[in-house]
Design a protein around this motif. Structure first.
Motif, mmCIF file in Angstrom:
data_model
loop_
_atom_site.group_PDB
_atom_site.id
_atom_site.type_symbol
_atom_site.label_atom_id
_atom_site.label_comp_id
_atom_site.label_asym_id
_atom_site.label_seq_id
_atom_site.Cartn_x
_atom_site.Cartn_y
_atom_site.Cartn_z
ATOM 1 N N PHE A 65 0.828 -1.197 0.000
ATOM 2 C CA PHE A 65 0.000 0.000 0.000
ATOM 3 C C PHE A 65 0.865 1.251 0.000
ATOM 4 N N PHE A 66 1.910 1.256 0.849
ATOM 5 C CA PHE A 66 2.788 2.433 0.944
ATOM 6 C C PHE A 66 3.552 2.658 -0.367
ATOM 7 N N MET A 67 4.106 1.593 -0.946
ATOM 8 C CA MET A 67 4.902 1.745 -2.154
ATOM 9 C C MET A 67 4.042 2.113 -3.362
ATOM 10 N N ARG A 68 2.800 1.640 -3.392
ATOM 11 C CA ARG A 68 1.916 2.053 -4.475
ATOM 12 C C ARG A 68 1.586 3.527 -4.361
ATOM 13 N N TRP A 69 1.438 4.008 -3.129
ATOM 14 C CA TRP A 69 1.213 5.447 -2.925
ATOM 15 C C TRP A 69 2.425 6.241 -3.385
ATOM 16 N N VAL A 70 3.612 5.768 -3.043
ATOM 17 C CA VAL A 70 4.837 6.439 -3.486
ATOM 18 C C VAL A 70 4.919 6.436 -5.004
ATOM 19 N N GLU A 71 4.577 5.307 -5.619
ATOM 20 C CA GLU A 71 4.636 5.210 -7.079
ATOM 21 C C GLU A 71 3.690 6.198 -7.739
#
Length: 246
Positions: free
Chosen positions: A228-234
């Motif tokens: 979830f966090f890395m998709r937000w960063v992406e």
């Protein structure tokens, strides 16, 4: 004989006399896994970025140094590296440092060795991601930076690295997840992280299914949060004109 399920064992007081429950053991291992993985990821990101940059510099010596680092840490099995950092490296240090390390509490020895080992092992993988990200950028970006009067370090700092990091967010997500999964190997040197606590729970209760189902759920939660966090960063760092960009 049919297996006797007993989920209540997780909330039962441990038989060692400690003021906690078996679920408390798992929670303790969960926190150690989080701390170990995040600390190792910081090391991996810093070291991997440094050597990834070296592997894209014009000088042959700098590229060779980066290549040697990657070759060493990617080609030696992780479990072997854990034993090297815990058992061998302290013997190779100056006597004052080596003896000082051996006099630390065991848990600190286990944790510090695991952090350094996992961080450098993952750093070799991050190095390749960073190198690939830089090499995927148009050659004109480096040339434009130098033409504007930037030095080579400034070109990397202000032009190449910000763009490269955005490009490699998806593959870096996989490496971030791998840190948490590879942290389970640290139990081989005595660190009581999540999987080690699960095995200890099985030893004391013989309730293997409950123990490892609980651990599986814990790892699933970790992976879900990271995804979830890395998709937000992406989403926040997408570059127009690149894959996934708008």
């Amino acid at each position: 004989m049919a297996y006797q399920w007993n989920w209540g064992v997780l909330t039962s007081p441990v038989s060692t006399g400690e003021p906690t429950t078996y679920l408390g053991w798992l929670a303790s291992g969960f926190l150690v896994t989080i701390e170990l993985s995040l600390a190792a990821w910081i090391i991996a990101l810093v070291v991997g970025s440094f050597f990834g940059i070296l592997r894209t510099l014009p000088g042959a010596f700098a590229r060779a140094v980066g290549t040697v680092y990657v070759a060493i840490f990617r080609n030696i099995p992780l479990i072997v590296q854990f034993f090297i950092w815990y058992l061998v490296i302290p013997e190779m240090l100056p006597p004052a440092l080596g003896n000082g390390f051996k006099q630390l509490p065991p848990n600190i020895q286990f944790f510090s060795s695991a952090v350094v080992c996992l961080g450098l092992f993952t750093g070799a993988r991050v190095c390749e991601q960073v190198r690939s990200g830089i090499m995927s950028l148009p050659v004109g970006q480096r040339a434009a930076g130098l033409a504007l009067g930037f030095t080579l370090p400034q070109t990397y700092r202000y032009i190449l690295m910000p763009n490269a990091y955005r490009v490699i967010v998806p593959p870096m997500t996989s490496e971030f997840l791998n840190v948490f999964k590879n942290s389970a190997v640290a139990s081989t040197i005595g660190l009581l992280e999540l999987s080690a606590q699960a095995r200890q729970l099985v030893d004391y209760t013989a309730q293997a299914y409950e123990s490892f189902i609980a651990v599986t759920i814990a790892y699933f939660i970790i992976n879900a949060v990271v995804m979830f966090f890395m998709r937000w960063v992406e989403r926040k760092t997408r570059l127009p004109g690149y894959i996934g960009g708008k």
